[in-house]
Design a protein around this motif. Structure first.
Motif, PDB file in Angstrom:
ATOM      1  N   VAL A 345       0.843  -1.204   0.000  1.00 60.45           N
ATOM      2  CA  VAL A 345       0.000   0.000   0.000  1.00 60.45           C
ATOM      3  C   VAL A 345       0.876   1.250   0.000  1.00 60.45           C
ATOM      4  N   VAL A 346       1.937   1.237   0.763  1.00 63.97           N
ATOM      5  CA  VAL A 346       2.834   2.401   0.841  1.00 63.97           C
ATOM      6  C   VAL A 346       3.419   2.719  -0.531  1.00 63.97           C
ATOM      7  N   PHE A 347       3.946   1.710  -1.221  1.00 70.10           N
ATOM      8  CA  PHE A 347       4.572   1.972  -2.522  1.00 70.10           C
ATOM      9  C   PHE A 347       3.553   2.451  -3.563  1.00 70.10           C
ATOM     10  N   ALA A 348       2.293   2.131  -3.361  1.00 71.95           N
ATOM     11  CA  ALA A 348       1.248   2.611  -4.276  1.00 71.95           C
ATOM     12  C   ALA A 348       0.852   4.056  -3.990  1.00 71.95           C
ATOM     13  N   ASN A 349       1.347   4.616  -2.866  1.00 73.61           N
ATOM     14  CA  ASN A 349       0.898   5.946  -2.454  1.00 73.61           C
ATOM     15  C   ASN A 349       2.027   6.934  -2.164  1.00 73.61           C
ATOM     16  N   ILE A 350       3.214   6.663  -2.697  1.00 78.54           N
ATOM     17  CA  ILE A 350       4.311   7.631  -2.558  1.00 78.54           C
ATOM     18  C   ILE A 350       4.885   7.953  -3.931  1.00 78.54           C
ATOM     19  N   GLU A 351       5.534   9.096  -4.018  1.00 79.32           N
ATOM     20  CA  GLU A 351       6.290   9.464  -5.214  1.00 79.32           C
ATOM     21  C   GLU A 351       7.457  10.351  -4.813  1.00 79.32           C
ATOM     22  N   PHE A 352       8.517  10.255  -5.568  1.00 77.34           N
ATOM     23  CA  PHE A 352       9.691  11.074  -5.301  1.00 77.34           C
ATOM     24  C   PHE A 352       9.554  12.417  -6.012  1.00 77.34           C
ATOM     25  N   ASP A 353       9.997  13.476  -5.366  1.00 76.57           N
ATOM     26  CA  ASP A 353       9.937  14.839  -5.900  1.00 76.57           C
ATOM     27  C   ASP A 353      11.339  15.234  -6.346  1.00 76.57           C
ATOM     28  N   GLU A 354      11.603  15.093  -7.636  1.00 78.63           N
ATOM     29  CA  GLU A 354      12.955  15.323  -8.143  1.00 78.63           C
ATOM     30  C   GLU A 354      13.396  16.779  -7.986  1.00 78.63           C
ATOM     31  N   GLU A 355      12.464  17.691  -8.109  1.00 80.61           N
ATOM     32  CA  GLU A 355      12.840  19.099  -7.956  1.00 80.61           C
ATOM     33  C   GLU A 355      13.286  19.402  -6.526  1.00 80.61           C
ATOM     34  N   ALA A 356      12.586  18.821  -5.554  1.00 87.15           N
ATOM     35  CA  ALA A 356      13.001  18.998  -4.152  1.00 87.15           C
ATOM     36  C   ALA A 356      14.364  18.377  -3.915  1.00 87.15           C
ATOM     37  N   ILE A 357      14.605  17.247  -4.544  1.00 89.91           N
ATOM     38  CA  ILE A 357      15.893  16.569  -4.389  1.00 89.91           C
ATOM     39  C   ILE A 357      17.021  17.427  -4.958  1.00 89.91           C
ATOM     40  N   LYS A 358      16.792  17.990  -6.147  1.00 90.06           N
ATOM     41  CA  LYS A 358      17.824  18.833  -6.783  1.00 90.06           C
ATOM     42  C   LYS A 358      18.207  20.017  -5.893  1.00 90.06           C
ATOM     43  N   LYS A 359      17.215  20.585  -5.218  1.00 92.72           N
ATOM     44  CA  LYS A 359      17.478  21.744  -4.365  1.00 92.72           C
ATOM     45  C   LYS A 359      18.402  21.415  -3.201  1.00 92.72           C
ATOM     46  N   HIS A 360      18.433  20.153  -2.824  1.00 98.13           N
ATOM     47  CA  HIS A 360      19.215  19.772  -1.656  1.00 98.13           C
ATOM     48  C   HIS A 360      20.524  19.072  -2.000  1.00 98.13           C
ATOM     49  N   LEU A 361      20.844  18.973  -3.300  1.00 94.28           N
ATOM     50  CA  LEU A 361      22.102  18.335  -3.666  1.00 94.28           C
ATOM     51  C   LEU A 361      23.280  19.244  -3.314  1.00 94.28           C
ATOM     52  N   SER A 362      24.296  18.659  -2.728  1.00 93.48           N
ATOM     53  CA  SER A 362      25.512  19.422  -2.418  1.00 93.48           C
ATOM     54  C   SER A 362      26.454  19.390  -3.622  1.00 93.48           C
ATOM     55  N   ARG A 363      27.330  20.391  -3.707  1.00 87.21           N
ATOM     56  CA  ARG A 363      28.326  20.383  -4.785  1.00 87.21           C
ATOM     57  C   ARG A 363      29.212  19.141  -4.684  1.00 87.21           C
ATOM     58  N   GLY A 364      29.514  18.768  -3.457  1.00 83.18           N
ATOM     59  CA  GLY A 364      30.454  17.672  -3.238  1.00 83.18           C
ATOM     60  C   GLY A 364      29.997  16.336  -3.766  1.00 83.18           C
ATOM     61  N   ILE A 365      28.717  16.199  -4.050  1.00 77.04           N
ATOM     62  CA  ILE A 365      28.217  14.914  -4.532  1.00 77.04           C
ATOM     63  C   ILE A 365      28.786  14.570  -5.904  1.00 77.04           C
ATOM     64  N   PHE A 366      29.347  15.589  -6.598  1.00 74.62           N
ATOM     65  CA  PHE A 366      29.947  15.359  -7.914  1.00 74.62           C
ATOM     66  C   PHE A 366      31.464  15.237  -7.842  1.00 74.62           C
ATOM     67  N   ALA A 367      32.053  15.303  -6.674  1.00 70.03           N
ATOM     68  CA  ALA A 367      33.513  15.311  -6.537  1.00 70.03           C
ATOM     69  C   ALA A 367      34.139  14.013  -7.031  1.00 70.03           C
ATOM     70  N   THR A 368      33.541  12.892  -6.725  1.00 72.20           N
ATOM     71  CA  THR A 368      34.095  11.610  -7.176  1.00 72.20           C
ATOM     72  C   THR A 368      34.031  11.512  -8.695  1.00 72.20           C
ATOM     73  N   ASP A 369      32.942  12.027  -9.284  1.00 72.47           N
ATOM     74  CA  ASP A 369      32.842  12.033 -10.749  1.00 72.47           C
ATOM     75  C   ASP A 369      33.986  12.837 -11.356  1.00 72.47           C
ATOM     76  N   LEU A 370      34.283  13.982 -10.756  1.00 67.83           N
ATOM     77  CA  LEU A 370      35.391  14.811 -11.248  1.00 67.83           C
ATOM     78  C   LEU A 370      36.713  14.059 -11.131  1.00 67.83           C
ATOM     79  N   ALA A 371      36.928  13.384 -10.004  1.00 68.89           N
ATOM     80  CA  ALA A 371      38.172  12.636  -9.821  1.00 68.89           C
ATOM     81  C   ALA A 371      38.345  11.590 -10.918  1.00 68.89           C
TER      82      ALA A 371
END
Length: 451
Positions: A345-371
């Motif tokens: 029932v829970v999985f049928a009634n939730i959704e992820f908010d990608e815009e909210a997620i983007k707002k909370h991403l830190s710059r550092g989350i891309f550091a490993t990609d840069l390396a």
């Protein structure tokens, strides 16, 4: 009611009787179907070895089938009934007189209780696993719908590397398939017929234990009567551990979703179908069903500890301590099955908010990609790591950087390479196998009780 062990002079004090029975009678009633089936198998065996005549056996079996028609799978008991074995024997004796007094020949309540618990455990493990595959299919569908949405991965509760929802779901599905395999291994280990081992020392009759094994859908005989008695509690601990494996993963899902649903983040949106309110704070939308899943995983873990503590340091053979194993075992099955239905029932009634997620991403989350981008330019990893650490403040959270981060993660199982179809296929295979086993077991019970 008169006790099966009463020799004509005993008068058990009511306080002692109540304490000895405890709550066991409440759970024994749920095992009624299995007691009837095991007794029918035993009666067929008694006819074969000449203890019962053909007519006597037919009469007993007819009574047992009539009891099933009257009461169904469950027979409520009272404290005075003591246990399901005594109650069924009394009901048969009331109908058939002296013939009913013969049916305990060649068995003890010690092997009776293990037999019906073993049957219960087999059916419950199969039913629980099938319900589990239903949930996994629902999670696959959720991943198909929401899977491409990004999500920060965490270590030490700090943002680590970028992933997506499909990656998050796939991790739980893979562990769930391990859990199912663990249950299948346990099913193979416990699929042994204990009936005919008596009180734990053998029986002075040439019983046909293979016959009752075949009738009750056991794949083999549990040969040693001592092993039969000493396995009680040990097998139940294995089973509850397998249920805790499931609940532990559910607890992690619950904890993740609670974190993602915090007001400060709101990565996950819920609705009124799965949230409750506050008696004083009008704004509250509490995702507290996840808190209960988290708590009940600890109850199943505690049930496992309880069983292991009960059986530790017992002398070999039957000990009444093991009576106390039944309650935590049955309660654990109830918790897991209810939690599986709840999560669907829970999985049928939730959704992820990608815009909210983007707002909370830190710059550092891309550091490993840069390396690793620098590694591909022939820098050593340690040089690249140091340079990337110095450029974190220059990194930006942009859609193209986000997409590149996911796209470049190409090692097997990474966000860019998740194969949901592979998991879907495996779940279907497991479901087919489990359903075949479940159908065979149910058909066996039906043949004994209704055939």
């Amino acid at each position: 009611m008169p006790k099966v062990w009463n020799k004509g002079e005993e008068t058990l004090d009511p306080t002692i009787e109540k304490y000895e029975v405890g709550v066991d009678y409440l759970y024994d009633g749920r095992l009624f179907k299995y007691e009837l089936a095991a007794t029918i198998a035993h009666v067929i065996q008694l006819e074969k070895i000449g203890i019962l005549s053909k007519e006597e056996a037919r009469n007993v079996i007819n009574v047992l089938k009539a009891l099933y028609q009257k009461y169904g799978n469950v027979l409520p008991l009272s404290i005075e009934d003591e246990d399901i074995h005594s109650k069924v024997e009394l009901l048969i004796t009331q109908e058939l007189g002296d013939t009913g007094k013969k049916i305990h020949t060649g068995r003890s309540r010690n092997d009776q209780v293990i037999t019906i618990l073993r049957l219960f455990e087999k059916e419950e493990l199969l039913e629980t696993s099938l319900l589990y595959t239903d949930l996994l299919e629902a999670m696959i569908e959720f991943a198909k719908k929401e899977g491409k949405k990004i999500l920060p991965g965490y270590t030490h509760t700090k943002q680590a590397m970028l992933v997506n929802v499909a990656f998050w779901i796939a991790g739980f599905i893979e562990l769930s398939l391990d859990n199912i395999q663990f249950i299948k291994n346990i099913l193979e280990l416990i699929d042994k017929n204990p009936l005919g081992s008596g009180s734990g020392f053998g029986v002075p009759l040439q019983l046909d234990r293979q016959l009752t094994a075949n009738l009750l859908n056991f794949s083999k005989i549990q040969t040693s009567p001592m092993a039969v008695q000493n396995s009680r509690g040990k097998y139940e601990a294995w089973i509850v551990d397998s249920l805790w494996n499931i609940m532990n993963d559910f607890s992690r899902i619950a904890e993740d979703l609670l974190l993602f649903n915090m007001d400060e983040l709101m990565y996950v949106k819920t609705n009124d179908n799965i949230t409750t309110g506050s008696s004083i704070m009008p704004q509250k939308k509490n995702f507290d069903v996840m808190e209960l899943i988290r708590a009940r995983s600890k109850i199943v873990l505690a049930n496992s500890f309880a069983i292991k503590n009960i059986i530790s340091d017992l002398v070999s053979g039957y000990n009444r301590d093991t009576q106390e194993v039944k309650e935590p075992l049955i309660k654990s099955f109830v918790i897991v099955k209810e939690t599986i239905q709840t999560l669907k029932v829970v999985f049928a009634n939730i959704e992820f908010d990608e815009e909210a997620i983007k707002k909370h991403l830190s710059r550092g989350i891309f550091a490993t990609d840069l390396a690793y981008k620098l590694v591909k330019q022939n820098y050593s990893f340690r040089e690249a790591y140091k340079i990337a650490s110095q450029k974190i403040e220059e990194l930006e959270v942009k859609d193209n950087i986000i997409q590149e981060s996911i796209k470049n993660r190409i090692s097997e199982g990474s966000p860019a390479t998740i194969d949901l179809k592979k998991y879907e296929k495996k779940i279907k295979e497991e479901k087919t196998t489990l359903k075949a086993k479940s159908d065979t077991f149910k058909e066996c019970m039906k043949k004994l009780l209704e055939g």
